[in-house]
Design a protein around this motif. Sequence first.
Motif, short mmCIF file in Angstrom:
data_model
loop_
_atom_site.label_atom_id
_atom_site.label_comp_id
_atom_site.label_asym_id
_atom_site.label_seq_id
_atom_site.Cartn_x
_atom_site.Cartn_y
_atom_site.Cartn_z
N ASN A 72 0.71 -1.04 -0.19
CA ASN A 72 0.08 -0.25 -0.13
C ASN A 72 1.29 1.06 0.13
O ASN A 72 1.81 1.37 1.09
N VAL A 73 0.40 2.12 -0.67
CA VAL A 73 1.74 3.29 -1.64
C VAL A 73 0.75 4.78 -1.23
O VAL A 73 1.21 5.49 -2.29
N THR A 74 -0.49 4.63 -0.54
CA THR A 74 -1.30 6.04 -0.65
C THR A 74 -0.70 6.89 -0.34
O THR A 74 -0.33 6.54 0.84
N SER A 75 -1.09 7.85 -0.86
CA SER A 75 -0.84 9.14 -0.37
C SER A 75 -2.30 9.71 -0.20
O SER A 75 -2.42 9.73 -0.70
N HIS A 76 -1.55 11.36 -0.19
CA HIS A 76 -2.75 12.33 0.03
C HIS A 76 -3.05 12.30 -1.38
O HIS A 76 -3.61 13.71 -1.94
N ASP A 77 -1.68 12.28 -2.16
CA ASP A 77 -1.97 12.46 -3.81
C ASP A 77 -2.73 12.13 -4.39
O ASP A 77 -2.61 11.28 -5.64
N SER A 78 -3.59 10.74 -3.46
CA SER A 78 -3.49 9.55 -4.01
C SER A 78 -5.48 9.21 -4.47
O SER A 78 -5.96 8.46 -4.89
N SER A 79 -5.88 10.36 -4.08
CA SER A 79 -7.23 10.91 -5.04
C SER A 79 -8.12 10.20 -4.62
O SER A 79 -9.15 9.83 -5.18
N GLY A 80 -8.47 10.02 -3.29
CA GLY A 80 -9.08 9.14 -2.88
C GLY A 80 -8.88 8.12 -2.31
O GLY A 80 -10.27 7.20 -2.08
N TRP A 81 -8.28 6.74 -3.51
CA TRP A 81 -8.19 5.81 -4.29
C TRP A 81 -6.85 5.08 -3.09
O TRP A 81 -6.29 5.70 -2.94
N GLU A 82 -6.98 3.99 -2.51
CA GLU A 82 -6.38 2.99 -2.27
C GLU A 82 -4.73 3.31 -3.18
O GLU A 82 -5.79 2.90 -4.20
N ASP A 83 -3.80 2.93 -3.65
CA ASP A 83 -2.79 2.64 -4.25
C ASP A 83 -2.43 2.07 -3.82
O ASP A 83 -0.98 1.93 -2.67
N ASN A 84 -1.80 0.87 -4.62
CA ASN A 84 -0.65 -0.23 -4.02
C ASN A 84 0.36 -0.62 -5.44
O ASN A 84 -0.11 -0.50 -6.88
N ILE A 85 1.30 -1.05 -5.41
CA ILE A 85 2.14 -1.44 -6.47
C ILE A 85 2.06 -2.99 -5.63
O ILE A 85 1.75 -3.30 -4.57
N SER A 86 2.66 -3.84 -6.98
CA SER A 86 2.95 -5.26 -6.77
C SER A 86 3.97 -5.72 -5.71
O SER A 86 5.61 -4.23 -5.21
N GLY A 87 3.84 -6.30 -4.57
CA GLY A 87 4.97 -7.24 -3.76
C GLY A 87 5.59 -8.09 -4.03
O GLY A 87 5.75 -8.69 -4.96
N ILE A 88 5.44 -8.96 -3.24
CA ILE A 88 5.76 -10.33 -3.22
C ILE A 88 4.72 -11.43 -3.43
O ILE A 88 3.77 -11.45 -2.92
N ARG A 89 5.92 -12.65 -3.71
CA ARG A 89 4.48 -13.30 -3.93
C ARG A 89 4.84 -14.24 -3.32
O ARG A 89 6.32 -14.68 -2.99
N SER A 90 3.77 -15.49 -3.03
CA SER A 90 4.31 -16.99 -2.29
C SER A 90 3.72 -17.80 -2.71
O SER A 90 2.14 -17.91 -2.97
N TRP A 91 3.90 -19.21 -2.57
CA TRP A 91 2.88 -20.95 -2.70
C TRP A 91 3.11 -21.66 -1.75
O TRP A 91 4.76 -21.27 -0.89
N GLU A 92 2.47 -22.01 -1.35
CA GLU A 92 1.70 -23.33 0.11
C GLU A 92 1.56 -24.03 -0.62
O GLU A 92 -0.11 -24.61 -1.80
N GLY A 93 1.38 -25.48 0.06
CA GLY A 93 0.15 -26.97 0.06
C GLY A 93 0.26 -27.68 1.05
O GLY A 93 1.19 -27.79 1.71
#
Length: 143
Positions: free
Chosen positions: A44-65
């Motif tokens: 989550n990189v939401t800031s005051h400049d995000s125009s009222g919408w949550e702003d996200n960038i891609s993070g870490i992927r994982s898998w399990e089973g």
Amino acid sequence: MPSAALAGRFGSIRLSTASSATTAQTQIAELTNYRIAVAHELINVTSHDSSGWEDNISGIRSWEGSADVVYLSTGAGQASARTSMTTASPNLMNFSFKQSTSNTAKKWQGAGYVTGFEASHETNNAVLGTISFRGARPLVRTA
């Protein structure tokens, strides 16, 4: 129109402690069920400049089973999983997950660690087990 669904009874999991995922792998005994789950975390990189919408960038992927198996004391795949759980230095294992008995069918492959092994010894039932695992490298879809 006939269904293109795959029968779950043809699924298999194979593993190897070899350094390559393409090296011959041993099937983990007889499966009654298996599941794999892939997660993609967002940052989550939401800031005051995000125009009222949550702003996200891609993070870490994982898998399990996990896999529910008919326990076989002589099953080479299960022996590798048990050994990996009880040694001081667990082995990185290469996993393959297939939904078909066809050698040319697509499959999921990835390297990871066995994180759990359970066996259930009910009086009037087969000895059953559960093996759980978590990825340590990417999970990829192959032909």
